[in-house]
Design an enzyme around this catalytic site. Structure first.
Site, PDB file in Angstrom:
ATOM      1  N   HIS A  35     -12.897  12.649 -25.075  1.00  0.00           N
ATOM      2  CA  HIS A  35     -11.980  11.725 -25.745  1.00  0.00           C
ATOM      3  C   HIS A  35     -10.579  12.298 -25.937  1.00  0.00           C
ATOM      4  CE1 HIS A  35     -14.559   8.334 -27.442  1.00  0.00           C
ATOM      5  NE2 HIS A  35     -15.362   9.013 -26.659  1.00  0.00           N
ATOM      6  N   ASP A 132      -7.793   7.634 -31.835  1.00  0.00           N
ATOM      7  CA  ASP A 132      -8.968   7.198 -31.099  1.00  0.00           C
ATOM      8  C   ASP A 132      -9.498   5.946 -31.782  1.00  0.00           C
ATOM      9  OD1 ASP A 132     -11.953   7.104 -30.382  1.00  0.00           O
ATOM     10  OD2 ASP A 132     -11.269   8.771 -29.140  1.00  0.00           O
ATOM     11  N   HIS A 163     -18.489  -4.498 -28.571  1.00  0.00           N
ATOM     12  CA  HIS A 163     -18.348  -4.046 -29.959  1.00  0.00           C
ATOM     13  C   HIS A 163     -17.525  -5.031 -30.794  1.00  0.00           C
ATOM     14  CE1 HIS A 163     -20.433  -0.397 -29.121  1.00  0.00           C
ATOM     15  NE2 HIS A 163     -19.550  -0.003 -28.229  1.00  0.00           N
ATOM     16  N   HIS A 363     -24.179   8.447 -12.916  1.00  0.00           N
ATOM     17  CA  HIS A 363     -24.628   7.916 -14.207  1.00  0.00           C
ATOM     18  C   HIS A 363     -23.794   6.708 -14.623  1.00  0.00           C
ATOM     19  CE1 HIS A 363     -21.171  10.363 -15.048  1.00  0.00           C
ATOM     20  NE2 HIS A 363     -21.192  10.125 -16.338  1.00  0.00           N
ATOM     21  N   GLU A 371     -12.987   6.879 -10.788  1.00  0.00           N
ATOM     22  CA  GLU A 371     -12.764   7.818  -9.687  1.00  0.00           C
ATOM     23  C   GLU A 371     -13.405   7.305  -8.400  1.00  0.00           C
ATOM     24  OE1 GLU A 371     -14.123  11.557 -11.261  1.00  0.00           O
ATOM     25  OE2 GLU A 371     -12.394  11.749 -12.595  1.00  0.00           O
TER      26      GLU A 371
END
Length: 468
Positions: A35, A132, A163, A363, A371
């Site tokens: 983060h 953050d 969220h 994952h 990327e």
């Protein structure tokens, strides 16, 4: 962790120099996972465009030491260490995310004290609060001192939307009542018609909803609409419908990425000869396997992966920690020396950009996904936790740039099928076309007058014009 976003001169050159006065921007970083580094990169870009503005960057000592040690510090950015929340003599119980919970419970008071120190050091009151997004309490802190709050969400827009809409999701589907309805679609949320209940992050609808981390994310989702703007490492063209919806939910919603394409880091040292090995392979023939810095598949899945790779004959590069090699089938490494490489680290950006790589087994973390788009490489996704299932679903069903593994786990037969579909069938060529289209849209977003560049200018305007 890939700190590919730490050097961004390309974008800085495009940013107008501002004649901002003696402002003081406080930056609250979340010191875990990956983060803090991207947030520092954004602050570096802002600080370079406004040398008269001072930026105080607050994180734990361990986090600051890590990210500032590989970063040429601006004279107008100063790191301040805050307490990690672990009492002296504390004995960890082994509870999941215990260190995060300890930090978060102490964070509001720790940040407040550190900001007072920074204001005293600089002789400047804080004029803007950047944080953050996890820090839902930062909005209240900003309100108390009379400045704007600008939270940064490090993952993708789909998980952010989940969220923000948590209350609606719970009201619609009922907390704890998801058994038998796992495949029901979230069509009620704009842009999420392909998402199923089972894809949601833990803590939205299932799991221990009263645990600290789900509670934190729930509070965050409720607080973010109060921010002056929410900014994110993505580009508008990737999720136009979700972007439009979040723009209507927030005062401003600013996609300012993908960071890995805005200004890639200098090529990493190819310690294990990955690129040299790839140079000898055929076009789009190689499977590249990596699961990030945190996750490793369980031993029985490592066995299934290895058996599928060996049986398929597909050339491969596998980024696998040395301590996990003991779980591979006996003799696998010896039998596949001419077929592939198993190495503890790879220069991932360079590997994914190589024309020989035909598929990325991943994952499906957000940075890895971006990327893969930058490299134009289709994915085979095995999500583990958090936003990864959402990302995997979008990869397969919304963007059609890859597959999720059958039944959500690696089995030999399923991996063989997936490799065949991506590398040998027409469906794989269609995935390559789709991901190349996204690659071009991302390049346009970060180009002259692109959406991400314009959004970064809008973010800088908010940071340097902080009247509320």
């Amino acid at each position: 962790m890939h700190c590919t976003w730490l050097l961004m001169p390309q974008l800085i050159l495009k940013m107008p120099q501002t004649s901002a006065g003696p402002d003081h921007v406080a930056v609250l970083a979340f010191p875990f996972s990956s983060h803090a580094a991207p947030l520092l990169a954004i602050i570096h870009r802002l600080a370079t465009s406004s040398p008269n503005t001072h930026f105080s960057f607050f994180s734990t000592q361990q986090s600051n030491n890590s990210i500032f040690s590989i970063y040429k510090q601006n004279t107008n950015i100063k790191a301040y260490d805050v307490w990690d929340g672990v009492p002296e003599g504390y004995v960890f119980s082994g509870k999941p995310q215990e260190h995060i919970e300890l930090f978060m419970k102490s964070a509001p008071n720790s940040f407040k004290k550190a900001m007072e120190v920074a204001a005293s050091d600089t002789g400047r009151k804080v004029s803007c609060l950047v944080s953050d997004a996890f820090f839902w309490f930062a909005g209240e802190m900003a309100e108390e001192i009379g400045v704007i709050w600008l939270p940064f969400w490090t993952a993708g827009p789909t998980s952010l939307s989940a969220h923000v809409y948590t209350d609606l999701i719970r009201d619609t589907f009922g907390v704890g009542g998801v058994a038998g309805h796992e495949d029901e679609l979230l069509s009620l949320i704009p842009g999420m018609s392909k998402i199923r209940i089972r894809d949601l992050p833990e803590g939205v609808l299932f799991g221990n909803l009263e645990a600290f981390f789900p509670n934190m994310l729930h509070k965050m989702g409720r607080a973010l609409p109060q921010a002056a703007a929410v900014f994110i490492n993505s580009f508008e063209e990737l999720d136009p419908r979700i972007t439009r919806d979040l723009k209507s939910r927030f005062k401003e919603f600013l996609n300012i990425g993908p960071f890995n394409m805005i200004s890639p880091a200098p090529p990493a040292a190819d310690t294990y000869g990955c690129i040299t090995w790839l140079d000898r392979q055929k076009l789009a023939s190689v499977a590249y396997l990596s699961f990030g810095s945190i996750t490793t598949p369980p031993p029985h899945e490592l066995v299934a992966l290895a058996e599928a790779l060996e049986t398929s004959g597909v050339p491969f590069i596998w980024s696998l920690k040395d301590n996990s090699k003991v779980h591979l089938p006996t003799g696998f490494l010896d039998r596949t020396t001419s077929q592939g490489l198993v190495v503890p680290w790879t220069p991932q950006l360079e590997v994914l950009a190589h024309k020989a790589v035909g598929v990325f087994i991943t994952h499906c973390g957000w940075n890895s996904l971006l990327e893969s788009i930058a490299g134009g490489v289709p994915m085979i996704c095995r999500p583990f936790f958090g936003d990864q299932r959402l990302n995997g679903r979008m990869v397969e069903d919304a963007w059609k740039i890859g597959l999720q593994v059958e039944d959500g786990v690696f089995r030999k037969h399923g991996v063989l099928n997936s490799l065949d579909k991506v590398l040998s069938q027409d469906s794989g060529e269609k995935m390559r076309e789709n991901i190349r289209t996204l690659q071009q849209l991302a390049k346009k977003a970060i180009g002259p007058n692109g959406s991400s560049i314009n959004n970064f200018v809008a973010l800088s305007d908010l940071v340097f014009n902080t009247k509320i």
